[in-house]
Design a protein around this motif. Structure first.
Motif, PDB file in Angstrom:
ATOM      1  N   ASP A 184      -0.784  -6.440  -1.174  1.00 49.43           N
ATOM      2  CA  ASP A 184       0.210  -7.119  -0.342  1.00 49.43           C
ATOM      3  C   ASP A 184      -0.411  -8.137   0.614  1.00 49.43           C
ATOM      4  O   ASP A 184      -1.289  -7.811   1.411  1.00 49.43           O
ATOM      5  CB  ASP A 184       0.971  -6.055   0.471  1.00 49.43           C
ATOM      6  CG  ASP A 184       2.250  -6.583   1.078  1.00 49.43           C
ATOM      7  OD1 ASP A 184       2.186  -7.603   1.784  1.00 49.43           O
ATOM      8  OD2 ASP A 184       3.307  -5.968   0.851  1.00 49.43           O
ATOM      9  N   ASN A 199       1.326 -11.858   7.422  1.00 44.87           N
ATOM     10  CA  ASN A 199       2.647 -11.585   6.861  1.00 44.87           C
ATOM     11  C   ASN A 199       3.594 -12.781   6.918  1.00 44.87           C
ATOM     12  O   ASN A 199       4.654 -12.755   6.302  1.00 44.87           O
ATOM     13  CB  ASN A 199       3.281 -10.388   7.587  1.00 44.87           C
ATOM     14  CG  ASN A 199       4.424  -9.791   6.806  1.00 44.87           C
ATOM     15  OD1 ASN A 199       4.408  -9.755   5.577  1.00 44.87           O
ATOM     16  ND2 ASN A 199       5.442  -9.319   7.511  1.00 44.87           N
ATOM     17  N   PRO A 220       0.815  -1.219   0.000  1.00 53.95           N
ATOM     18  CA  PRO A 220       0.000   0.000   0.000  1.00 53.95           C
ATOM     19  C   PRO A 220       0.846   1.266   0.000  1.00 53.95           C
ATOM     20  O   PRO A 220       1.871   1.327   0.681  1.00 53.95           O
ATOM     21  CB  PRO A 220      -0.801  -0.120   1.306  1.00 53.95           C
ATOM     22  CG  PRO A 220      -0.835  -1.581   1.596  1.00 53.95           C
ATOM     23  CD  PRO A 220       0.486  -2.115   1.125  1.00 53.95           C
ATOM     24  N   THR A 267      -0.879  -7.752   4.615  1.00 50.58           N
ATOM     25  CA  THR A 267      -1.892  -6.975   5.304  1.00 50.58           C
ATOM     26  C   THR A 267      -2.820  -7.840   6.159  1.00 50.58           C
ATOM     27  O   THR A 267      -3.454  -7.353   7.080  1.00 50.58           O
ATOM     28  CB  THR A 267      -2.748  -6.167   4.306  1.00 50.58           C
ATOM     29  OG1 THR A 267      -3.297  -7.051   3.327  1.00 50.58           O
ATOM     30  CG2 THR A 267      -1.899  -5.116   3.611  1.00 50.58           C
ATOM     31  N   ILE A 303       0.784  -1.316   9.255  1.00 53.16           N
ATOM     32  CA  ILE A 303       0.418  -2.644   8.757  1.00 53.16           C
ATOM     33  C   ILE A 303       0.808  -3.718   9.770  1.00 53.16           C
ATOM     34  O   ILE A 303       0.072  -4.682   9.992  1.00 53.16           O
ATOM     35  CB  ILE A 303       1.078  -2.903   7.392  1.00 53.16           C
ATOM     36  CG1 ILE A 303       0.416  -2.012   6.340  1.00 53.16           C
ATOM     37  CG2 ILE A 303       0.976  -4.379   6.992  1.00 53.16           C
ATOM     38  CD1 ILE A 303       1.033  -2.096   4.978  1.00 53.16           C
TER      39      ILE A 303
END
Length: 286
Positions: free
Chosen positions: A183, A189, A168, A186, A227
């Motif tokens: 991604d 991870n 982002p 988000t 994030i």
């Protein structure tokens, strides 16, 4: 015993994953299943296609600036223009085509046109911002009863990596058919659970700590920290599923700091060497 590796995102710091793989190989520790988000997906996909850790490092040194397409300062100064025109369309500052093209070219060199042709079990999570759901690009749909629709096998490696790496405020969402991907980090991870679903008996999670926010932090630092905070609960659950967490120290390397690739590679390598006894103990335990 099948060993899985779950690689987190982290911008340029992701090259540390190649250092991790290099150290594992040198100590005759075989990785059977691999997965990664964002920059972790870059390393995971290249390794699954048969590229050596050191060659992956050289590729990053060669293509890092082209992948990013710019340095941090224009990104930060360009945020104003991005926000000013945000109502026109769902967009970002870079479209990510460089990523897709580079990784498709690397796949082509291995005679791979589709992710389903990759031999090593590979998982690359992403998130569709249109329906707020996680999807997983993979060459092997796991043997589960529910949510099989979330797995996508009909995609190029380049598209999968681009989608998972659409960070982002840096890259535009990656459009593919009815989806608009961003991604994977988000939502999750560190894809430990997805690696386990592929049949891994033991999973090593490799992650980075985000830098603390100070008065000197820039916009990218703040976005990364935000994030991390949003996904912290899910990441904690993922880490609890792993058999070992390698927390790679990267000495405040910025998200887009291409000048510190070599340092990050060495940080990843050293993290394995420092924890080699623990890794061997986990592998040898029932």
């Amino acid at each position: 015993m099948k060993l899985g590796l779950a690689l987190s995102g982290g911008g340029i710091r992701g090259i540390a994953h190649a250092g991790v793989l290099k150290a594992l190989e040198e100590n005759n520790i075989k990785v059977d299943i691999i997965g990664g988000c964002s920059s972790g997906s870059m390393i995971a996909s290249l390794y699954a296609m048969g590229y050596s850790p050191y060659y992956i490092y050289i590729l990053f040194k060669t293509y890092a600036k082209e992948i990013i397409g710019t340095n941090a300062n224009p990104i930060i100064s360009g945020i104003h223009d991005y926000l000013k025109h945000r109502k026109r369309t769902i967009t970002g500052l870079k479209n990510g085509e460089n990523i897709e093209n580079i990784f498709n070219e690397m796949a082509k060199k291995r005679n791979i046109e589709n992710i389903s042709q990759v031999k090593m079990p590979l998982v690359i999570p992403t998130v569709d911002i249109m329906d707020s759901k996680e999807y997983v690009f993979t060459n092997n749909i796991p043997n589960i009863e529910e949510h099989k629709e979330q797995y996508i096998t009909d995609v190029t490696v380049g598209k999968a990596v681009r989608a998972s790496s659409s960070f982002p405020a840096v890259f535009s969402p990656c459009k593919d058919k009815i989806h608009s991907f961003m991604d994977g980090g988000t939502l999750d991870n560190i894809p430990v659970n997805e690696v386990k679903k592929q049949g891994a008996d033991k999973v090593i999670a490799v992650k980075f700590d985000s830098d603390p926010i100070t008065e000197d932090s820039n916009l990218m630092d703040i976005v990364m920290k935000t994030i991390d905070i949003m996904g912290s609960k899910i990441s904690e659950e993922s880490l609890e599923m792993s058999d070992l967490v390698l927390n790679v120290y990267t000495d405040k390397v910025g998200l887009l700091d291409v000048n510190k690739l070599e340092k990050c590679y060495k940080y990843g390598y050293n993290s394995v060497i420092e924890n080699l006894d623990k890794i061997k103990e986990i592998i040898e335990s029932d």
